[in-house]
Enzyme design. Structure first.
Site, mmCIF file in Angstrom:
data_model
loop_
_atom_site.group_PDB
_atom_site.id
_atom_site.type_symbol
_atom_site.label_atom_id
_atom_site.label_comp_id
_atom_site.label_asym_id
_atom_site.label_seq_id
_atom_site.Cartn_x
_atom_site.Cartn_y
_atom_site.Cartn_z
ATOM 1 N N TRP A 15 -5.530 4.713 -9.200
ATOM 2 C CA TRP A 15 -6.257 3.700 -8.431
ATOM 3 C C TRP A 15 -7.695 3.563 -8.919
ATOM 4 O O TRP A 15 -8.221 2.458 -9.026
ATOM 5 C CB TRP A 15 -6.200 4.027 -6.948
ATOM 6 C CG TRP A 15 -6.790 3.028 -5.997
ATOM 7 C CD1 TRP A 15 -7.363 3.313 -4.796
ATOM 8 C CD2 TRP A 15 -6.868 1.593 -6.113
ATOM 9 N NE1 TRP A 15 -7.796 2.163 -4.167
ATOM 10 C CE2 TRP A 15 -7.498 1.090 -4.961
ATOM 11 C CE3 TRP A 15 -6.471 0.683 -7.093
ATOM 12 C CZ2 TRP A 15 -7.750 -0.270 -4.748
ATOM 13 C CZ3 TRP A 15 -6.714 -0.682 -6.896
ATOM 14 C CH2 TRP A 15 -7.342 -1.141 -5.737
ATOM 15 N N LYS A 109 -8.183 6.707 1.188
ATOM 16 C CA LYS A 109 -7.528 6.409 2.463
ATOM 17 C C LYS A 109 -7.092 7.723 3.103
ATOM 18 O O LYS A 109 -5.968 8.178 2.926
ATOM 19 C CB LYS A 109 -6.342 5.477 2.240
ATOM 20 C CG LYS A 109 -6.755 4.118 1.671
ATOM 21 C CD LYS A 109 -5.569 3.232 1.351
ATOM 22 C CE LYS A 109 -6.034 1.876 0.825
ATOM 23 N NZ LYS A 109 -4.907 0.986 0.475
ATOM 24 N N LYS A 194 -1.637 4.420 7.662
ATOM 25 C CA LYS A 194 -0.452 3.854 6.999
ATOM 26 C C LYS A 194 0.174 4.863 6.038
ATOM 27 O O LYS A 194 1.388 4.820 5.790
ATOM 28 C CB LYS A 194 -0.800 2.547 6.280
ATOM 29 C CG LYS A 194 -1.756 2.684 5.093
ATOM 30 C CD LYS A 194 -1.065 2.855 3.759
ATOM 31 C CE LYS A 194 -2.075 3.210 2.680
ATOM 32 N NZ LYS A 194 -1.453 3.305 1.349
ATOM 33 N N ASP A 247 -1.327 -3.498 4.270
ATOM 34 C CA ASP A 247 -1.243 -2.208 3.582
ATOM 35 C C ASP A 247 -0.010 -1.431 4.036
ATOM 36 O O ASP A 247 0.679 -0.789 3.233
ATOM 37 C CB ASP A 247 -2.514 -1.411 3.871
ATOM 38 C CG ASP A 247 -2.768 -0.299 2.865
ATOM 39 O OD1 ASP A 247 -1.976 -0.152 1.917
ATOM 40 O OD2 ASP A 247 -3.770 0.417 3.025
ATOM 41 N N ASN A 259 3.403 8.005 -0.933
ATOM 42 C CA ASN A 259 3.739 8.542 0.381
ATOM 43 C C ASN A 259 5.182 8.233 0.754
ATOM 44 O O ASN A 259 5.898 9.097 1.265
ATOM 45 C CB ASN A 259 2.773 7.984 1.428
ATOM 46 C CG ASN A 259 1.368 8.514 1.244
ATOM 47 O OD1 ASN A 259 1.058 9.647 1.575
ATOM 48 N ND2 ASN A 259 0.499 7.685 0.676
ATOM 49 N N GLU A 284 -1.588 11.114 -0.066
ATOM 50 C CA GLU A 284 -2.656 11.421 0.886
ATOM 51 C C GLU A 284 -2.139 11.753 2.281
ATOM 52 O O GLU A 284 -2.731 12.551 3.005
ATOM 53 C CB GLU A 284 -3.632 10.235 0.971
ATOM 54 C CG GLU A 284 -4.501 10.034 -0.262
ATOM 55 C CD GLU A 284 -5.688 10.998 -0.322
ATOM 56 O OE1 GLU A 284 -5.735 11.952 0.481
ATOM 57 O OE2 GLU A 284 -6.557 10.802 -1.175
#
Length: 336
Positions: A15, A109, A194, A247, A259, A284
């Site tokens: 990212w 995030k 999320k 998202d 994820n 994450e």
């Protein structure tokens, strides 16, 4: 003729590299910082990031270095793209090197373990800068698609609308369309939670529970995200936008989502250790599920899906048992 905007990106993962590419394509001079000399050399000599974005050609106005001072020098924007639980330690080292007046931009995030701070709060705490110099980029932004210049929208959030507009201009390209927002709390929580819901949906997919279960988890996951956000002062409308629903849908439906993939492996019966072994990059939600639940409990917010993910990931509960318990909760009105 005005001088080009300079941006430093701390983090050479997928990212960080992808957003650095966006900034470069928008006309910025971009310097990526990473710890590994071999990767920095590869970026500069081959115009690719072979470890995280193999096959993606990087712009000529993007370069890499292992010298943090060199990366930070004269940067108008300092972008932070490291795993959320490592931010505090890394930023403590980089803060003395930051250019005066630079805007600190979070791509992360997550919620910090222990403190239950959002990433912008950690940045302010460590760098000792006001909220008007901290911005967040979030939304349905799967790194590989962005790096491939596939169309996407995003949110750039800052309490200072003028700063948000500056960042918006710095990252606006024909394929990347950023919108501004001043609700940093809502935008950050949408991104952090999320990841947890993405794990839950992945677990359900791995168990073969079907699309009705997936739709239910996404919708009820959005509801508990919104409850937490409102308790922390966020605008509930933020969660129906790119930083919330957008998202969430991307994370819960794409095989590119770390994820979702992590959760799928757990749902198929792999142990946490086995899943970690086959996952090359940070998911994450694995750590943030605990800190999100901590944050919710501090504010008296009920988050049953998040509780279930924590029980499966960190307490060893069987996914089959966890789903039965989730489905047998007391009946209630939908809007509560």
């Amino acid at each position: 003729m005005s001088k080009p905007v300079k941006a430093a990106v701390f983090g050479t993962g997928s990212w960080g590299t992808a957003f650095g590419t966006v900034l470069a394509d928008a006309g910025c001079e971009v310097t990526l910082w990473g710890r590994r000399a071999a990767l920095a050399d590869a970026v500069n000599s081959t115009r690719t990031n072979p470890d995280y974005l193999p096959g993606v050609e990087l712009p000529e106005n993007l370069r890499a270095t292992t010298d943090a001072a060199e990366a930070a020098r004269d940067a108008d924007f300092t972008v932070l793209a490291v795993p959320s639980q490592t931010l505090r330690a890394g930023l403590a080292d980089w803060t003395p090197l930051l250019a005066p007046g630079t805007v600190l931009v979070s791509l992360m995030k997550g919620v910090e373990l222990g403190s239950a701070m959002r990433m912008s709060e950690v940045i302010g705490d460590v760098a000792k800068v006001g909220a008007e110099r901290i911005a967040v980029v979030t939304g349905p932004n799967l790194a590989r698609e962005i790096a491939a210049r596939m169309p996407a929208a995003a949110v750039v959030a800052c309490p200072d609308e003028t700063v948000a507009q500056r960042l918006q201009a710095a990252c606006h390209t024909p394929y990347f369309r950023p919108y501004t927002n001043t609700d940093v709390v809502g935008c950050e929580l949408g991104g952090a939670v999320k990841n947890v819901i993405g794990l839950a949906v992945g677990i359900a997919d791995g168990m073969g529970l079907g699309d009705n279960a997936k739709g239910s988890l996404i919708t009820r996951g959005l509801a508990e995200t919104t409850r937490l956000g409102v308790a922390l002062g966020a605008d509930p409308l933020t969660f129906s936008g790119l930083a919330g629903l957008g998202d969430l849908v991307a994370t819960c439906s794409s095989p590119l989502s770390r994820n979702h993939t992590f959760g799928t492996n757990l749902g198929k019966g792999m142990t946490l250790e086995e899943t970690n072994a086959v996952t090359k990059q940070t998911a994450e939600g694995v750590k943030s599920c605990e800190s999100v639940l901590d944050l919710a409990r501090r504010h008296g917010v009920d988050m049953p899906i998040t509780e279930t993910v924590v029980a499966i990931v960190h307490e060893g509960k069987s996914p089959v048992v966890a789903v039965k318990e989730l489905m047998s909760r007391s009946a209630k009105p939908e809007r509560r």
